[in-house]
Design a protein around this motif. Structure first.
Motif, PDB file in Angstrom:
ATOM      1  N   UNK A   1      40.806  43.482  49.410  1.00 43.01           N
ATOM      2  CA  UNK A   1      41.938  44.243  49.940  1.00 43.01           C
ATOM      3  C   UNK A   1      41.806  44.529  51.424  1.00 43.01           C
ATOM      4  N   UNK A   2      40.575  44.852  51.863  1.00 45.16           N
ATOM      5  CA  UNK A   2      40.356  45.159  53.281  1.00 45.16           C
ATOM      6  C   UNK A   2      40.665  43.938  54.142  1.00 45.16           C
ATOM      7  N   UNK A   3      40.293  42.772  53.657  1.00 44.99           N
ATOM      8  CA  UNK A   3      40.569  41.524  54.356  1.00 44.99           C
ATOM      9  C   UNK A   3      42.075  41.343  54.533  1.00 44.99           C
ATOM     10  N   UNK A   4      42.810  41.560  53.464  1.00 45.26           N
ATOM     11  CA  UNK A   4      44.265  41.417  53.513  1.00 45.26           C
ATOM     12  C   UNK A   4      44.882  42.410  54.492  1.00 45.26           C
ATOM     13  N   UNK A   5      44.361  43.633  54.529  1.00 44.06           N
ATOM     14  CA  UNK A   5      44.918  44.665  55.397  1.00 44.06           C
ATOM     15  C   UNK A   5      44.707  44.336  56.871  1.00 44.06           C
ATOM     16  N   UNK A   6      43.601  43.672  57.190  1.00 39.87           N
ATOM     17  CA  UNK A   6      43.326  43.285  58.578  1.00 39.87           C
ATOM     18  C   UNK A   6      44.193  42.103  58.991  1.00 39.87           C
ATOM     19  N   UNK A   7      44.346  41.147  58.104  1.00 40.76           N
ATOM     20  CA  UNK A   7      44.925  39.860  58.460  1.00 40.76           C
ATOM     21  C   UNK A   7      46.445  39.813  58.367  1.00 40.76           C
ATOM     22  N   UNK A   8      47.018  40.379  57.324  1.00 38.24           N
ATOM     23  CA  UNK A   8      48.393  40.052  56.955  1.00 38.24           C
ATOM     24  C   UNK A   8      49.458  40.956  57.555  1.00 38.24           C
ATOM     25  N   UNK A   9      50.629  40.379  57.801  1.00 38.84           N
ATOM     26  CA  UNK A   9      51.822  41.166  58.126  1.00 38.84           C
ATOM     27  C   UNK A   9      52.332  41.859  56.871  1.00 38.84           C
ATOM     28  N   UNK A  10      52.211  41.154  55.737  1.00 34.93           N
ATOM     29  CA  UNK A  10      52.706  41.681  54.467  1.00 34.93           C
ATOM     30  C   UNK A  10      51.720  41.348  53.362  1.00 34.93           C
TER      31      UNK A  10
ATOM     32  N   UNK B   1      53.690  44.915  43.766  1.00 33.78           N
ATOM     33  CA  UNK B   1      54.246  45.585  44.941  1.00 33.78           C
ATOM     34  C   UNK B   1      54.069  44.691  46.155  1.00 33.78           C
ATOM     35  N   UNK B   2      55.012  44.779  47.080  1.00 34.14           N
ATOM     36  CA  UNK B   2      54.956  44.011  48.319  1.00 34.14           C
ATOM     37  C   UNK B   2      55.298  44.925  49.481  1.00 34.14           C
ATOM     38  N   UNK B   3      54.529  44.827  50.569  1.00 30.00           N
ATOM     39  CA  UNK B   3      54.801  45.653  51.740  1.00 30.00           C
ATOM     40  C   UNK B   3      53.695  45.494  52.765  1.00 30.00           C
ATOM     41  N   UNK B   4      53.811  46.206  53.897  1.00 28.62           N
ATOM     42  CA  UNK B   4      52.729  46.138  54.883  1.00 28.62           C
ATOM     43  C   UNK B   4      51.550  46.992  54.410  1.00 28.62           C
ATOM     44  N   UNK B   5      50.445  46.905  55.118  1.00 30.34           N
ATOM     45  CA  UNK B   5      49.206  47.559  54.679  1.00 30.34           C
ATOM     46  C   UNK B   5      49.393  49.065  54.500  1.00 30.34           C
ATOM     47  N   UNK B   6      50.101  49.701  55.424  1.00 32.38           N
ATOM     48  CA  UNK B   6      50.292  51.157  55.342  1.00 32.38           C
ATOM     49  C   UNK B   6      51.122  51.530  54.110  1.00 32.38           C
TER      50      UNK B   6
ATOM     51  N   UNK C   1      49.369  53.877  51.313  1.00 30.94           N
ATOM     52  CA  UNK C   1      49.809  55.271  51.241  1.00 30.94           C
ATOM     53  C   UNK C   1      50.926  55.520  50.220  1.00 30.94           C
ATOM     54  N   UNK C   2      51.652  54.484  49.846  1.00 30.39           N
ATOM     55  CA  UNK C   2      52.763  54.668  48.906  1.00 30.39           C
ATOM     56  C   UNK C   2      52.690  53.651  47.759  1.00 30.39           C
ATOM     57  N   UNK C   3      51.603  53.669  47.005  1.00 31.52           N
ATOM     58  CA  UNK C   3      51.502  52.741  45.860  1.00 31.52           C
ATOM     59  C   UNK C   3      52.560  53.079  44.824  1.00 31.52           C
ATOM     60  N   UNK C   4      53.115  52.040  44.208  1.00 30.62           N
ATOM     61  CA  UNK C   4      54.198  52.250  43.250  1.00 30.62           C
ATOM     62  C   UNK C   4      53.729  52.218  41.799  1.00 30.62           C
TER      63      UNK C   4
END
Length: 361
Positions: free
Chosen positions: A198-207, A218-223, A227-230
């Motif tokens: 997950x940390x890798x994805x948060x650094x690398x990805x736009x989405x 769920x789909x969205x940006x790292x924040x 912060x808003x898991x569904x």
């Protein structure tokens, strides 16, 4: 205009459905990460996009042209995509230069152009000066850079990456995350990245697209994802969290009061509360460990203050990770390493209502 559209993709292996009615649109130049546990369908999705395996239903559309459907499958070599694998897959008998130039040679690119493009790829991937070496004289990180340069040199429309950093040690993996992001931003190349990290994805990805059982959770940006898991699954999979289950006692437009085990009451204040079920319904709440304030003395005139005991403690360098017990609930709490509490000591925690996030299911 979207660069890649995956519509209602379904892929089965015998009686097992690996990808189930999966739909995703990726814009030109976007960097999307597919994350999820082993067996969730992320690599199968990537291989369907690459054209390595046929699909059972749905469509994959690249630049408004169907490249995969139930009845049609464009061969991988005609999709103008490049794939970087978990295993470096570099040829041991070829130099770095020859490894990178191989795809261009297959396309019968003029020699002068091959040299120019290979040298640009070498510089982009920080391999300049190593072009005459063989893979056995390279580190693991350098070999992975060769694999990346080999994919980039053919100037693909789509770059596909299947857990390319998982074989590297932790320090090198962290360094390569930032390098990959920098390269993708320079080239503005549409990219799909598969990882369980997950940390890798948060650094690398736009989405980030979180997958479970072949579907998108769920789909969205790292924040947004953090912060808003569904769902309970997303909250628990992306980062570390405390998941509490309680019953709604009171509710209005801006807040809700929840009752947990042993009569613990917790106030939840969030823009999400309007989506909550009715009073009396059972719901789950996600609270990140770093959002909990741990104190030796009681915080007066504050909401969500609880007394308890420290029952576990782990030093993580920049933080301490505590296990805090309040009645029958055990929470993980993280503080800076400058703030230390002893095991078995009494303490108080304060949880700001805005950090108590309701999750739908």
């Amino acid at each position: 205009m979207s660069k890649l559209a995956i519509k209602n993709l379904t892929k089965k292996f015998g009686g097992f459905t690996a990808v189930d009615d999966f739909s995703l649109t990726i814009q030109e130049g976007e960097f999307v990460a597919l994350v999820g546990p082993s067996g969730c369908g992320k690599t199968t999705t990537l291989r369907c996009v690459a054209g390595f395996i046929p699909i059972d239903d749905g469509e994959i559309i690249l630049s408004d042209k169907i490249i995969s459907s139930k009845k049609f499958m464009l061969p991988p070599e005609r999709r103008n995509m490049a794939m970087v694998f978990q295993s470096y897959a570099v040829w041991p008998h070829k130099t770095v230069f020859k490894n990178i130039s191989f795809g261009l040679e297959l396309r019968k690119t003029p020699k002068s152009e091959i040299r120019d493009r290979v040298m640009r790829s070498l510089e982009l991937t920080k391999l300049k000066g190593l072009e005459k070496r063989y893979p056995n004289a390279l580190s693991g990180g350098q070999q992975q850079r060769v694999a990346l340069a080999r994919g980039l040199v053919v100037e693909p429309e789509i770059l596909l990456l299947d857990e390319p950093l998982s074989n590297l040690d932790a320090t090198l993996r962290e360094e390569m995350r930032f390098d990959l992001r920098e390269i993708q931003q320079k080239l503005k190349i549409t990219s799909i990245y598969v990882t369980h990290d997950q940390a890798e994805a948060m650094v690398i990805a736009d989405r980030i697209v979180v997958m479970k059982d072949g579907k998108i959770e769920q789909s969205g940006n790292a924040r947004e994802i953090y912060h808003y898991p569904q769902s309970r699954f997303v909250a628990g999979f992306v980062g570390t969290t405390n998941l509490l289950t309680g019953t709604i006692q009171e509710k209005n437009e801006t807040a809700a009061l929840l009752k947990f085990s042993e009569g613990i009451l917790m106030k939840l204040k969030s823009s999400e509360t309007g989506l909550m079920p009715d009073i009396g319904s059972e719901v789950s709440v996600s609270i990140r460990p770093e959002s909990i304030l741990l104190q030796k003395d009681k915080i007066e005139a504050a909401e969500n203050v609880y007394q308890g005991k420290i029952i576990g403690k782990t030093f993580l360098g920049d933080t301490y990770d505590y296990r805090f017990k309040m009645q029958n609930e055990i929470l993980r709490v993280q503080t800076t390493s400058h703030q230390e509490f002893e095991i078995d000591s009494e303490a108080y925690i304060y949880i700001d209502p805005q950090f108590c996030k309701y999750v739908e299911k």
